[in-house]
Design a protein around this motif. Structure first.
Motif, mmCIF file in Angstrom:
data_model
loop_
_atom_site.group_PDB
_atom_site.id
_atom_site.type_symbol
_atom_site.label_atom_id
_atom_site.label_comp_id
_atom_site.label_asym_id
_atom_site.label_seq_id
_atom_site.Cartn_x
_atom_site.Cartn_y
_atom_site.Cartn_z
ATOM 1 N N ILE A 152 0.832 -1.201 0.000
ATOM 2 C CA ILE A 152 0.000 0.000 0.000
ATOM 3 C C ILE A 152 0.865 1.248 0.000
ATOM 4 O O ILE A 152 0.622 2.202 -0.751
ATOM 5 C CB ILE A 152 -0.940 -0.001 1.221
ATOM 6 N N LEU A 153 1.892 1.258 0.854
ATOM 7 C CA LEU A 153 2.780 2.418 0.944
ATOM 8 C C LEU A 153 3.415 2.732 -0.411
ATOM 9 O O LEU A 153 3.489 3.903 -0.819
ATOM 10 C CB LEU A 153 3.860 2.156 1.999
ATOM 11 N N ARG A 154 3.864 1.721 -1.114
ATOM 12 C CA ARG A 154 4.496 1.944 -2.413
ATOM 13 C C ARG A 154 3.523 2.518 -3.424
ATOM 14 O O ARG A 154 3.866 3.429 -4.191
ATOM 15 C CB ARG A 154 5.093 0.633 -2.925
ATOM 16 N N PRO A 194 -0.395 -8.438 -9.261
ATOM 17 C CA PRO A 194 0.684 -8.860 -8.356
ATOM 18 C C PRO A 194 0.998 -7.784 -7.331
ATOM 19 O O PRO A 194 0.750 -6.590 -7.568
ATOM 20 C CB PRO A 194 1.876 -9.068 -9.311
ATOM 21 N N PRO A 195 1.551 -8.157 -6.172
ATOM 22 C CA PRO A 195 1.993 -7.157 -5.196
ATOM 23 C C PRO A 195 3.065 -6.257 -5.806
ATOM 24 O O PRO A 195 3.941 -6.722 -6.534
ATOM 25 C CB PRO A 195 2.557 -7.999 -4.048
ATOM 26 N N LEU A 196 2.979 -4.989 -5.518
ATOM 27 C CA LEU A 196 3.921 -4.017 -6.084
ATOM 28 C C LEU A 196 5.278 -4.147 -5.407
ATOM 29 O O LEU A 196 5.393 -3.933 -4.197
ATOM 30 C CB LEU A 196 3.377 -2.604 -5.894
ATOM 31 N N PHE A 247 9.024 -13.409 -4.036
ATOM 32 C CA PHE A 247 9.538 -13.826 -5.337
ATOM 33 C C PHE A 247 9.533 -12.647 -6.306
ATOM 34 O O PHE A 247 10.489 -12.426 -7.055
ATOM 35 C CB PHE A 247 8.687 -14.975 -5.884
ATOM 36 N N ILE A 248 8.460 -11.877 -6.293
ATOM 37 C CA ILE A 248 8.383 -10.691 -7.143
ATOM 38 C C ILE A 248 9.435 -9.677 -6.726
ATOM 39 O O ILE A 248 10.111 -9.068 -7.568
ATOM 40 C CB ILE A 248 6.969 -10.091 -7.066
ATOM 41 N N GLU A 249 9.575 -9.483 -5.428
ATOM 42 C CA GLU A 249 10.572 -8.533 -4.916
ATOM 43 C C GLU A 249 11.983 -8.946 -5.308
ATOM 44 O O GLU A 249 12.774 -8.143 -5.833
ATOM 45 C CB GLU A 249 10.458 -8.468 -3.391
ATOM 46 N N TYR A 250 12.313 -10.215 -5.083
ATOM 47 C CA TYR A 250 13.680 -10.675 -5.328
ATOM 48 C C TYR A 250 13.997 -10.780 -6.812
ATOM 49 O O TYR A 250 15.173 -10.783 -7.194
ATOM 50 C CB TYR A 250 13.893 -12.034 -4.653
ATOM 51 N N ALA A 251 12.972 -10.866 -7.655
ATOM 52 C CA ALA A 251 13.235 -10.928 -9.092
ATOM 53 C C ALA A 251 14.001 -9.702 -9.565
ATOM 54 O O ALA A 251 14.770 -9.765 -10.534
ATOM 55 C CB ALA A 251 11.921 -11.057 -9.859
ATOM 56 N N ILE A 307 2.559 -2.719 -12.962
ATOM 57 C CA ILE A 307 1.597 -3.062 -11.912
ATOM 58 C C ILE A 307 0.875 -1.812 -11.425
ATOM 59 O O ILE A 307 -0.352 -1.793 -11.279
ATOM 60 C CB ILE A 307 2.313 -3.779 -10.754
ATOM 61 N N HIS A 308 1.634 -0.746 -11.180
ATOM 62 C CA HIS A 308 1.006 0.469 -10.665
ATOM 63 C C HIS A 308 0.106 1.126 -11.707
ATOM 64 O O HIS A 308 -0.960 1.643 -11.363
ATOM 65 C CB HIS A 308 2.073 1.450 -10.192
ATOM 66 N N ARG A 309 0.519 1.125 -12.965
ATOM 67 C CA ARG A 309 -0.334 1.702 -14.014
ATOM 68 C C ARG A 309 -1.675 0.963 -14.083
ATOM 69 O O ARG A 309 -2.726 1.575 -14.290
ATOM 70 C CB ARG A 309 0.370 1.635 -15.371
ATOM 71 N N GLN A 310 -1.628 -0.352 -13.922
ATOM 72 C CA GLN A 310 -2.854 -1.139 -13.968
ATOM 73 C C GLN A 310 -3.802 -0.736 -12.849
ATOM 74 O O GLN A 310 -5.014 -0.592 -13.054
ATOM 75 C CB GLN A 310 -2.511 -2.627 -13.876
#
Length: 399
Positions: free
Chosen positions: A21-23, A189-191, A305-309, A379-382
């Motif tokens: 949420i913060l991001r 997906p989570p941002l 997983f998304i973060e570490y990618a 992700i954020h644009r979506q």
């Protein structure tokens, strides 16, 4: 300038939904949105204060005639309380000619009081509400009755929202039509934090063993598989490192003399990512042996997983069939995936990490997904594109 009212747990650095949420809020603020936060009581508002967003506590028992309420009260009393709190928010933040243009929140497995208030407010004001849903709360229910109550309550909350974003198509499908008709259209997906941390190949440490990191919370059901993973990684010439919070279960696991190292969590996500970028040869994403051990992984997607990618490091997934991450790996043809009952591919992957000629092929799929479906900009644009209905959006931006 559009304005947004967020209602829920205080956005904060760390892990889980609050940092996601913060991001999003930071990116919205950078795009010119005015942000106001209505937060649960007694939480750290340092990140919001630093951003300059007003933070207001959820109204408590503001009027003496309000009926009593506790979290375990009857649904009728809960309905009255959430309706009254929504009215107080409407009285305070919608008194002017123009109130907020959008409402925002997330429906958490551990807390659904704030999103229910947001849903009441959306119905009262007809301001569009966007919700993020990262878990199936019913999977954490202790009884069949509690599960039914959660399902019914959450279905009502989701119906009040203008847009619901589920962490995976599997989670969207759980909630039935319209989400189950085209679940991929409702998944987000989570941002991740993102950033340019693309790591290059580095030789293994002095002992010749590449360090394979697992970072994040560990549930007790994961330890039997971790014991096997540690042995397989050790026999393949690597070393498993668990970056996680110290718990009695972790101390008991260390006492088994499994070939594993442990590190405590870092104070911030930024420090953790910097450490991984400097020390990790590869990343491990793992759950438990079966879905029965951790039922929520059938619909939850690992945000780490998304973060570490975005570290640009090789990553291997070990997860049971029919989990959300296993289904994603099949859809994406992700090569570095295996099930808990066959760890031979993991052993080959660990061995390959020591070969600089093979390393680019190991990291290529991770970097490709970081730049496409895990792109923070995408992700954020979506999310942003759907915060306000298109008709209202045109009126908002008309000269």
């Amino acid at each position: 300038m559009p304005s947004l009212l967020y209602i829920g747990q205080t956005p904060a650095e760390g892990t889980g939904s609050p940092v996601v949420i913060l991001r999003h809020l930071r990116r919205l603020a950078a795009d010119g949105w005015q942000i106001t936060v209505i937060a649960e009581h007694g939480q750290d508002s340092a990140a919001c204060d630093a951003a300059g967003w007003p933070v207001h506590p959820l109204p408590a028992r503001r009027r003496p005639w309000w009926p009593p309420y506790r979290p375990d009260s009857a649904p009728f009393l809960r309905s009255i309380r959430t309706t009254l709190i929504a009215r107080e928010i409407r009285r305070r933040f919608f008194a002017s000619a123009r109130g907020p243009d959008a409402l925002f929140g997330y429906l958490a497995a551990h807390a659904d009081f704030a999103p229910e208030i947001a849903a009441r407010l959306a119905r009262q004001t007809r301001v569009p509400l966007t919700l993020l849903i990262h878990d199936d709360a019913a999977d954490f229910a202790r009884t069949a009755k509690e599960r039914r109550v959660l399902r019914r309550r959450h279905a009502g909350i989701l119906r009040a929202a203008h847009r619901n974003w589920f962490v995976s198509p599997e989670l969207a499908a759980v909630y039935g039509p319209p989400f189950s008709l085209e679940p991929g259209a409702f998944s987000l997906p989570p941002l991740p934090e993102g950033g340019a941390r693309q790591s290059a190949y580095r030789p293994p440490p002095a002992d010749g063993r590449p360090r394979i990191y697992y970072g994040g919370h560990i549930w007790p059901a994961q330890y039997p598989l971790f014991a096997r993973l540690a042995r397989v990684i050790h026999e393949a010439g690597g070393r498993l490192v668990l970056l996680t919070r110290d718990t009695p279960e972790l101390r008991a696991f260390r006492a088994t003399a499994a070939p594993v190292d442990t590190l405590p969590l870092f104070p911030s996500n930024t420090e953790a990512l910097a450490h991984l970028s400097s020390h990790a040869s590869g990343i491990l994403v793992s759950y438990a042996d079966t879905l029965a051990d951790m039922p929520w992984v059938a619909t939850s997607f690992p945000s780490k997983f998304i973060e570490y990618a975005h570290l640009g490091l090789p990553a291997h997934i070990v997860a049971p069939p029919k989990s959300a991450i296993a289904n994603w790996a099949a859809r994406a043809a992700y090569p570095n995936f295996t099930t808990p009952d066959d760890l031979a591919p993991l052993a080959r992957w660990v061995s390959d990490l020591r070969d600089p000629a093979v390393w680019p092929a190991l990291v290529a799929p991770v970097r490709r997904h970081a730049a496409t479906d895990f792109s923070p900009d995408k992700i954020h644009r979506q999310l942003t594109a759907a915060l306000i209905p298109q008709s209202a959006h045109r009126l908002l931006h008309s000269p």
